[in-house]
Design a protein around this motif. Structure first.
Motif, mmCIF file in Angstrom:
data_model
loop_
_atom_site.group_PDB
_atom_site.id
_atom_site.type_symbol
_atom_site.label_atom_id
_atom_site.label_comp_id
_atom_site.label_asym_id
_atom_site.label_seq_id
_atom_site.Cartn_x
_atom_site.Cartn_y
_atom_site.Cartn_z
ATOM 1 N N UNK A 1 1.027 -1.311 -0.119
ATOM 2 C CA UNK A 1 0.068 0.148 -0.136
ATOM 3 C C UNK A 1 0.901 1.115 -0.109
ATOM 4 N N UNK A 2 0.467 2.283 -0.644
ATOM 5 C CA UNK A 2 0.943 3.723 -0.738
ATOM 6 C C UNK A 2 0.772 4.185 0.893
ATOM 7 N N UNK A 3 1.783 4.854 1.486
ATOM 8 C CA UNK A 3 1.631 5.158 2.966
ATOM 9 C C UNK A 3 0.400 5.773 3.155
ATOM 10 N N UNK A 4 -0.282 6.592 2.324
ATOM 11 C CA UNK A 4 -1.631 7.135 2.726
ATOM 12 C C UNK A 4 -2.830 6.251 2.706
ATOM 13 N N UNK B 1 3.460 11.589 -0.813
ATOM 14 C CA UNK B 1 2.906 10.838 -1.985
ATOM 15 C C UNK B 1 4.032 9.516 -2.642
ATOM 16 N N UNK B 2 4.360 9.075 -1.645
ATOM 17 C CA UNK B 2 5.096 7.694 -2.111
ATOM 18 C C UNK B 2 4.071 6.693 -2.274
ATOM 19 N N UNK B 3 4.478 5.876 -3.269
ATOM 20 C CA UNK B 3 3.418 4.603 -3.789
ATOM 21 C C UNK B 3 2.755 5.309 -4.569
ATOM 22 N N UNK C 1 -5.942 14.347 9.390
ATOM 23 C CA UNK C 1 -5.324 13.976 10.546
ATOM 24 C C UNK C 1 -4.685 12.582 10.486
ATOM 25 N N UNK C 2 -5.298 11.620 9.662
ATOM 26 C CA UNK C 2 -4.829 10.416 9.582
ATOM 27 C C UNK C 2 -3.615 10.342 8.812
ATOM 28 N N UNK C 3 -3.773 11.079 7.487
ATOM 29 C CA UNK C 3 -2.831 10.952 6.555
ATOM 30 C C UNK C 3 -1.398 11.903 6.909
ATOM 31 N N UNK C 4 -1.247 12.502 8.046
ATOM 32 C CA UNK C 4 -0.472 13.151 8.368
ATOM 33 C C UNK C 4 0.877 12.151 9.138
ATOM 34 N N UNK C 5 2.181 12.672 8.753
ATOM 35 C CA UNK C 5 3.277 12.147 9.375
ATOM 36 C C UNK C 5 3.584 10.511 8.885
ATOM 37 N N UNK C 6 3.201 10.366 7.645
ATOM 38 C CA UNK C 6 3.338 8.945 7.147
ATOM 39 C C UNK C 6 4.526 8.760 6.406
ATOM 40 N N UNK C 7 5.433 9.810 6.227
ATOM 41 C CA UNK C 7 6.658 9.260 5.348
ATOM 42 C C UNK C 7 7.681 8.814 6.606
ATOM 43 N N UNK C 8 8.100 7.373 6.060
ATOM 44 C CA UNK C 8 8.886 6.600 6.958
ATOM 45 C C UNK C 8 10.140 7.249 7.300
ATOM 46 N N UNK C 9 10.799 7.796 6.571
ATOM 47 C CA UNK C 9 12.200 8.443 7.089
ATOM 48 C C UNK C 9 11.975 9.852 7.787
ATOM 49 N N UNK C 10 10.867 10.672 7.309
ATOM 50 C CA UNK C 10 10.740 11.738 8.106
ATOM 51 C C UNK C 10 10.405 11.771 9.249
ATOM 52 N N UNK D 1 7.799 15.754 13.232
ATOM 53 C CA UNK D 1 6.268 15.414 12.782
ATOM 54 C C UNK D 1 5.453 16.768 12.894
ATOM 55 N N UNK D 2 4.502 16.888 11.980
ATOM 56 C CA UNK D 2 3.809 17.815 11.542
ATOM 57 C C UNK D 2 2.754 18.181 12.676
ATOM 58 N N UNK D 3 2.319 18.998 13.350
ATOM 59 C CA UNK D 3 1.352 19.320 14.148
ATOM 60 C C UNK D 3 0.762 20.580 13.636
#
Length: 511
Positions: free
Chosen positions: A120-123, A216-218, A249-258, A263-265
């Protein structure tokens, strides 16, 4: 079909499904958590609606029924154990360009029809982790490069309000699936209005997040790219503004490296009452004649906002230099848009002739678009510097205003037109003195406004026009203050209503 739970009579389940058909994702999740309906019953209801309507609509050409049924059974078991997640058991679909493990990602290109994703794409993974049941994939234009959703792999998607018209693109299938009452939440992407224009064309909600917030990975083809797509964002589409905030809110902070280090708040919305909002309303694009649809959007917004006590200003009220030069910004947007394409489409013969005839001093948006596909890197760097300067200029404007509200497009949904070359298409647009053609690239002025500076923008419905077609507007917010335009749209929804079901799809709800 309906499937009663062990403790709920079939008649009650049918009534619940009828009520949930056009409900929001939050409401569906609450019904599941309270045991008023099972995830399996809700999924079967969705699948029945797709089976009934989608032969004509073709919003969701890829249906992953058996795996969705297995996920719904798992959700029912989790609910029975007392688990609670934001989307546990809620059916969703996702734009075809997002990788879903086991399904092909083609972006409508036959060369990639067998490009089956292994993960799955991270999103998408974020929605699945929240308990969502992935029903399938919604249709897109070829290479996501059109405001109409048709391709040689999956065919043509039609607008639920009028099958002779497009639902928009590139998230056209996404918008049609929401408007038709298939699902309550969709995952789209936007670089030229690809979330917001389909929302406007079908009467639903969409949010283009601040650039870089959603991984936007995947996504897209070819698979396996690591670079972020310049200008492109992923974001939610829904039938309520509140669901946009839930999904974001669910889609934030899903990049595995960053996510290892930061984290974005997001800051809270600036206001909780419409009366407290400082609004800049723009309904006339500089250098063009205002269309009837743009006028209607402006008038409807002005009446509602003033009724609610909001402070509304117009561009002529501003001191010189506060509002960025929209025409100059659009030129740079067109330049960076074309140069962002990994596999740009070939220019038509007519476009190549126009490119060859350009005068060196031509700084128009059309000239920028023609040059963008072979833009030298030093020119790209100059455009990028202009982009960043504009971001700071918009930030200064948002010291005086909370949102900038504009139309989403100069026209409501238009009739299907698949003539080639695409950039030579002319679309009939209503002006005050009659109908005249507007070229393809003229459709993107409003949609491009928040894209270049990377600003968040929420598209929301404003009812129907005199022809019975949905119209909408967009609220553009300050950089990284996504909650503010979403809250603005939500407050208008509470005051005046929002999504309306297309009449042809409001019947036969509980199947």
């Amino acid at each position: 079909m309906t499937t009663p739970t062990a403790s709920t009579p079939a008649a009650t389940v049918a009534e619940t499904l009828d009520a949930l058909t056009f409900a929001g994702a939050r409401e569906q999740a609450h019904a599941l958590a309270e045991g008023r309906v099972s995830a399996s019953a809700l999924l079967e209801h969705v699948l029945a609606r797709i089976a009934l309507f989608d032969a004509e609509l073709n919003a969701v050409p890829v249906v992953d029924a058996e795996r969705a049924r297995a996920a719904a059974r798992e959700a029912d078991a989790a609910l029975a154990r007392g688990e609670r997640r934001p989307l546990l058991g809620v059916p969703v679909t996702v734009k075809e360009s997002f990788d879903v493990a086991g399904l092909a990602t083609s972006t409508g290109n036959p060369a990639y029809a067998g490009n089956v994703a292994t993960a799955d794409a991270p999103a998408v993974a974020a929605l699945r982790a929240a308990g969502a049941v992935i029903v399938g994939k919604s249709n897109v234009p070829l290479s996501l490069a059109d405001l109409q959703s048709y391709n040689a792999v999956h065919g043509l998607t039609r607008n639920p309000w009028d099958p002779a018209r497009t639902p928009g693109g590139s998230s056209g299938g996404s918008a049609a699936a929401l408007a038709a009452g298939y699902v309550a939440l969709e995952l789209g992407s936007d670089i030229g209005g690809s979330i917001r224009i389909p929302a406007h064309f079908t009467g639903v909600y969409g949010h283009k997040p601040t650039y870089g917030l959603v991984s936007m990975r995947g996504t897209g083809v070819p698979s396996g790219r690591h670079a972020e797509r310049d200008l492109t964002v992923g974001g939610p589409m829904a039938r309520t503004a509140a669901d946009l905030e839930l999904a974001l809110e669910l889609l934030l902070n899903r990049d595995p490296l960053q996510s290892k280090a930061w984290r974005a708040t997001l800051p809270p919305a600036r206001h909780q009452r419409l009366a407290d909002f400082r609004v800049l309303l723009i309904d006339h694009w500089p250098g063009t004649e205002r269309t009837r649809s743009e006028r209607l959007v402006g008038e409807r917004l002005l009446e509602r906002l003033r009724t609610q006590g909001a402070r509304v200003s117009r561009p002529q009220d501003l001191p010189p230099g506060l509002l960025p030069d929209l025409a100059a910004q659009h030129r740079t947007y067109r330049s960076l848009l074309g140069s962002s394409l990994v596999e740009p489409p070939p220019l038509s013969d007519a476009a190549q002739a126009r490119l060859a005839a350009l005068a060196p001093e031509d700084r128009s948006a059309d000239a920028a678009w023609l040059r963008s596909f072979t833009l030298p890197h030093r020119e790209w760097l100059r455009d990028n510097e202009h982009r960043l300067a504009l971001r700071h200029q918009w930030e200064r404007l948002f010291e005086a205003f909370d949102v900038v509200v504009t139309p989403v497009a100069p026209t409501p949904a238009f009739a299907h037109d698949h003539s080639e070359p695409k950039d030579a298409r002319q679309f009939p647009v209503q002006y005050e003195d009659g109908v005249r053609p507007l070229g393809f690239l003229g459709l993107f002025t409003w949609a491009g406004l928040p894209v270049l500076p990377g600003l968040p923008a929420t598209s929301f419905p404003l009812g129907l026009d005199s022809d019975g077609l949905p119209i909408g507007a967009q609220a553009v917010g300050p950089y990284l203050e996504d909650r503010t335009p979403i809250a603005f749209a939500h407050l208008l929804e509470r005051a005046y209503g929002g999504f309306e079901a297309p009449p042809a799809f409001a019947v036969g709800r509980a199947l």
